[in-house]
Design an enzyme around this catalytic site. Sequence first.
Site, PDB file in Angstrom:
ATOM      1  N   GLN A  24      -5.884 -14.613   1.950  1.00 22.48           N
ATOM      2  CA  GLN A  24      -5.711 -14.053   0.608  1.00 22.48           C
ATOM      3  C   GLN A  24      -7.056 -13.759  -0.038  1.00 22.48           C
ATOM      4  O   GLN A  24      -7.241 -12.751  -0.707  1.00 22.48           O
ATOM      5  CB  GLN A  24      -4.937 -15.016  -0.314  1.00 22.48           C
ATOM      6  CG  GLN A  24      -3.491 -15.173   0.046  1.00 22.48           C
ATOM      7  CD  GLN A  24      -2.784 -13.848   0.204  1.00 22.48           C
ATOM      8  OE1 GLN A  24      -2.669 -13.094  -0.738  1.00 22.48           O
ATOM      9  NE2 GLN A  24      -2.342 -13.540   1.419  1.00 22.48           N
ATOM     10  N   HIS A  78      -8.821 -10.370   0.172  1.00 27.51           N
ATOM     11  CA  HIS A  78      -8.267  -9.193  -0.498  1.00 27.51           C
ATOM     12  C   HIS A  78      -9.154  -8.709  -1.625  1.00 27.51           C
ATOM     13  O   HIS A  78      -9.318  -7.513  -1.842  1.00 27.51           O
ATOM     14  CB  HIS A  78      -6.897  -9.531  -1.113  1.00 27.51           C
ATOM     15  CG  HIS A  78      -5.739  -9.257  -0.216  1.00 27.51           C
ATOM     16  ND1 HIS A  78      -5.444  -8.004   0.237  1.00 27.51           N
ATOM     17  CD2 HIS A  78      -4.806 -10.076   0.324  1.00 27.51           C
ATOM     18  CE1 HIS A  78      -4.361  -8.056   1.014  1.00 27.51           C
ATOM     19  NE2 HIS A  78      -3.952  -9.304   1.083  1.00 27.51           N
ATOM     20  N   GLU A  90       2.546 -16.250  -6.193  1.00 26.39           N
ATOM     21  CA  GLU A  90       3.089 -15.103  -5.464  1.00 26.39           C
ATOM     22  C   GLU A  90       3.540 -15.537  -4.062  1.00 26.39           C
ATOM     23  O   GLU A  90       4.674 -15.310  -3.671  1.00 26.39           O
ATOM     24  CB  GLU A  90       1.996 -14.030  -5.378  1.00 26.39           C
ATOM     25  CG  GLU A  90       2.432 -12.767  -4.675  1.00 26.39           C
ATOM     26  CD  GLU A  90       1.251 -11.841  -4.381  1.00 26.39           C
ATOM     27  OE1 GLU A  90       0.085 -12.289  -4.450  1.00 26.39           O
ATOM     28  OE2 GLU A  90       1.510 -10.668  -4.056  1.00 26.39           O
ATOM     29  N   HIS A  91       2.624 -16.159  -3.308  1.00 25.30           N
ATOM     30  CA  HIS A  91       2.941 -16.672  -1.971  1.00 25.30           C
ATOM     31  C   HIS A  91       2.842 -18.193  -1.985  1.00 25.30           C
ATOM     32  O   HIS A  91       1.850 -18.728  -2.478  1.00 25.30           O
ATOM     33  CB  HIS A  91       1.940 -16.176  -0.924  1.00 25.30           C
ATOM     34  CG  HIS A  91       1.802 -14.696  -0.841  1.00 25.30           C
ATOM     35  ND1 HIS A  91       0.785 -14.007  -1.467  1.00 25.30           N
ATOM     36  CD2 HIS A  91       2.544 -13.763  -0.194  1.00 25.30           C
ATOM     37  CE1 HIS A  91       0.902 -12.713  -1.204  1.00 25.30           C
ATOM     38  NE2 HIS A  91       1.966 -12.523  -0.453  1.00 25.30           N
ATOM     39  N   ASP A 130       3.309 -10.093   5.355  1.00 20.69           N
ATOM     40  CA  ASP A 130       2.662  -8.888   4.832  1.00 20.69           C
ATOM     41  C   ASP A 130       3.073  -7.641   5.601  1.00 20.69           C
ATOM     42  O   ASP A 130       3.096  -6.542   5.045  1.00 20.69           O
ATOM     43  CB  ASP A 130       1.132  -9.020   4.928  1.00 20.69           C
ATOM     44  CG  ASP A 130       0.572  -9.923   3.857  1.00 20.69           C
ATOM     45  OD1 ASP A 130       1.261 -10.131   2.846  1.00 20.69           O
ATOM     46  OD2 ASP A 130      -0.549 -10.426   4.032  1.00 20.69           O
ATOM     47  N   HIS A 181      34.954   1.219 -35.970  1.00 27.21           N
ATOM     48  CA  HIS A 181      35.270   0.569 -34.695  1.00 27.21           C
ATOM     49  C   HIS A 181      36.710   0.054 -34.721  1.00 27.21           C
ATOM     50  O   HIS A 181      37.468   0.234 -33.768  1.00 27.21           O
ATOM     51  CB  HIS A 181      34.323  -0.612 -34.444  1.00 27.21           C
ATOM     52  CG  HIS A 181      32.969  -0.222 -33.952  1.00 27.21           C
ATOM     53  ND1 HIS A 181      32.110   0.565 -34.664  1.00 27.21           N
ATOM     54  CD2 HIS A 181      32.301  -0.521 -32.794  1.00 27.21           C
ATOM     55  CE1 HIS A 181      30.977   0.731 -33.980  1.00 27.21           C
ATOM     56  NE2 HIS A 181      31.080   0.075 -32.843  1.00 27.21           N
TER      57      HIS A 181
END
Lengths: 421, 421
Positions: free
Chosen positions: A251, A254, A319-320, A353, A412
């Site tokens: 990670q 990235h 996230e992961h 991924d 109504h």
Amino acid sequence: MRIERVTNTVSLKRTIDSGTEEQRKAVLEILAQVQKEGDNALRSYTEKFDGVFLNEFKVTDSDFKDAYAKLDENMVQIIKEAAENIRDYHSRQTRQSWMTMKDNGTILGQKITPLDAVGVYVPGGKAAYPSSVLMNVIPAQVAGVERIVMVSPPGKDGTIPAGVLVAADILGVKEIYKVGGAQAVGALAFGTETIQPVDKIVGPGNIFVALAKREVYGNVDIDMIAGPSEIVVLADETALPNEVAADLLSQAEHDERASSILVTPSMELAESVAVEVERQLLLLPREAIARASINDFGAIYVTNDVEEAIRVVNELAPEHLEIMTKDPMEKVGKIKHAGAIFIGRYSSEPVGDYFAGPNHVLPTNGTARFSSPLSVDDFTKKSTIISYSKQAIKDNAPKIAAFARLEGLEAHARAVEERLK
Amino acid sequence: MRIERVTNTVSLKRTIDSGTEEQRKAVLEILAQVQKEGDNALRSYTEKFDGVFLNEFKVTDSDFKDAYAKLDENMVQIIKEAAENIRDYHSRQTRQSWMTMKDNGTILGQKITPLDAVGVYVPGGKAAYPSSVLMNVIPAQVAGVERIVMVSPPGKDGTIPAGVLVAADILGVKEIYKVGGAQAVGALAFGTETIQPVDKIVGPGNIFVALAKREVYGNVDIDMIAGPSEIVVLADETALPNEVAADLLSQAEHDERASSILVTPSMELAESVAVEVERQLLLLPREAIARASINDFGAIYVTNDVEEAIRVVNELAPEHLEIMTKDPMEKVGKIKHAGAIFIGRYSSEPVGDYFAGPNHVLPTNGTARFSSPLSVDDFTKKSTIISYSKQAIKDNAPKIAAFARLEGLEAHARAVEERLK
């Protein structure tokens, strides 16, 4: 890598980039120009930002052919197999319209309909990700979206990266335009002479793309605005330091702002992982990026026990999440907030991924508390169905009218009473 | 009511209110103050905007008791029955977590988890809608949300409308605060001494509430920002003009900016509905509002045939659609874009506002092209599950590594290769 005993609450260092005032102004100007000038605006922005003048934006058959020539045949096969896995997983997400009939003849239901048209933004340049094509296009196809358009900024030579084009071709996506940035988002939202507008825009992009998506939201739907990638590894003494370290670094490479965090009750594991991270870092081609990420956003949290480690994971809402503990499957039920959960030592995050099948577009920045991975649901919408019978209106009109009058809405009440006449 | 032959494309007159610069600044200031001063900020804004000083915000047992005393027992029963219908419908929307096992030992899945905490905004004053309580709270309860908080601005006497409190009590919602406006949204998003923060904020509100929700989005999730109400009636010569007119007016009375539209191939029906609308308008207590809506946003579109009328409906993508034609159920499959579809003459739209069971929170402003009614899905999130086996990583690591290298991510490749050691 920093080791810290957890005493109280923790949270990820959030880094939502909302852009500068200047960037926001630039995006508004670009969107306005695209609405006004259409294709001509696209041409001049492409020349300005991508350094290439294109009269025609649409990718041609010969572009596809050139792309295949640049790509290894083995790689084409791997992309195909990944696409099959992803299609298989997502086809399990499809939902049926349903109806329920009551004794009195009333029918209620929920109709599921695919969106008409979706635009997929695919970043260009160094960060050209064929996997992003697969992950954004396949759920839309499985949902039944009829028109799927791709946009991607051209390089200075006027081409889109080979891997991206081959991935698109494998999926059968033919409508691809060489245009990127906020101008591409504008074209998808408002339409130009060449590009018909869509109903939803998905896919990652730089800050200009993100700001433009935020701006057109409402006119069209958008997916989430993704933040930097995050991984949290929940591990005990049974985990192997070299594997934990490798996953943290996957990670970290990235983005300087990516977060890689280990949560463990084992100080011994914490210390060996710190050593392993340093050893593996030195061997990485993207060492500088990964090192900055580990230094600024990485952490090893040591807890008293596994229970406390799970509490910390839920606070982080990553996230992961990787679970590398004894009996990892038993821990899953306790995980409340995580985009994707990788279970056991063989479920290294990169497996998800590219290849396993589930989507890699996941909620970042703690939004796993309320958001979900990209899925087939995101390319369908629901409509409610109400078919009231004569008996049902006879039985219920007085109650409905009373409720309407409680809220001060006389018309109504009269509308339902009109049926009793 | 204006009658127009449709020749080409049509669209609803959209009126998204994005607020004035002044309103946006006021909201930012309020949100900042709530973050800084907490309860004290709530106290001073409540005094300023609602005209009442409250030291304690939480609704008490005696508030509930007072509310019951103000409400007719029959009305309580009607609210209960409506709640049962709504709960029955929404419980059909629940989804299961699922897993799929492969021969090689791999497990993939999708875990469904309710959100932890949800805040429901309920408008106060004249527009106090107990039905809004039912429609926003019940799907969250069905989803399994543990903490549901309600906020609603107090009147000058420091109370919340009886119908709202009774509806909340019937549902078992006990955590209710007498606070409204942007300050209530800020409290729910960031928390104060008294109010713990939530993960998602739902419910309608005025422009300050809408702007505040837009601003805190990302920190927390929000539901859609609703526009004015819309109804489209698709009818042929079999429809009764008095019923069509009554239903058009039931939307028109909501708001000067509401849209009421009839689409029909029958000029005869068009003309009689126009007459009926005028006749019924004169009898309405909210005549002024309804008349403004009909004049500015109402229309009768006359098409060549039913097929063309359906095309027009899909272009309009209305919040509410009524089908009053021969064999109305046969038309449903052709409707691509509509929030709720009411089928046949007994399915008057107010049936869905209060009582039938489906949600009345629906996509407005043409967003039915890509958005859905509020549902149980909106109070859950998904997490992906990936459990790769030893065999799976052995078979696939080289492919995953090749894919990672194609994208220039060496550490990703090494992470999976680390498992082969």
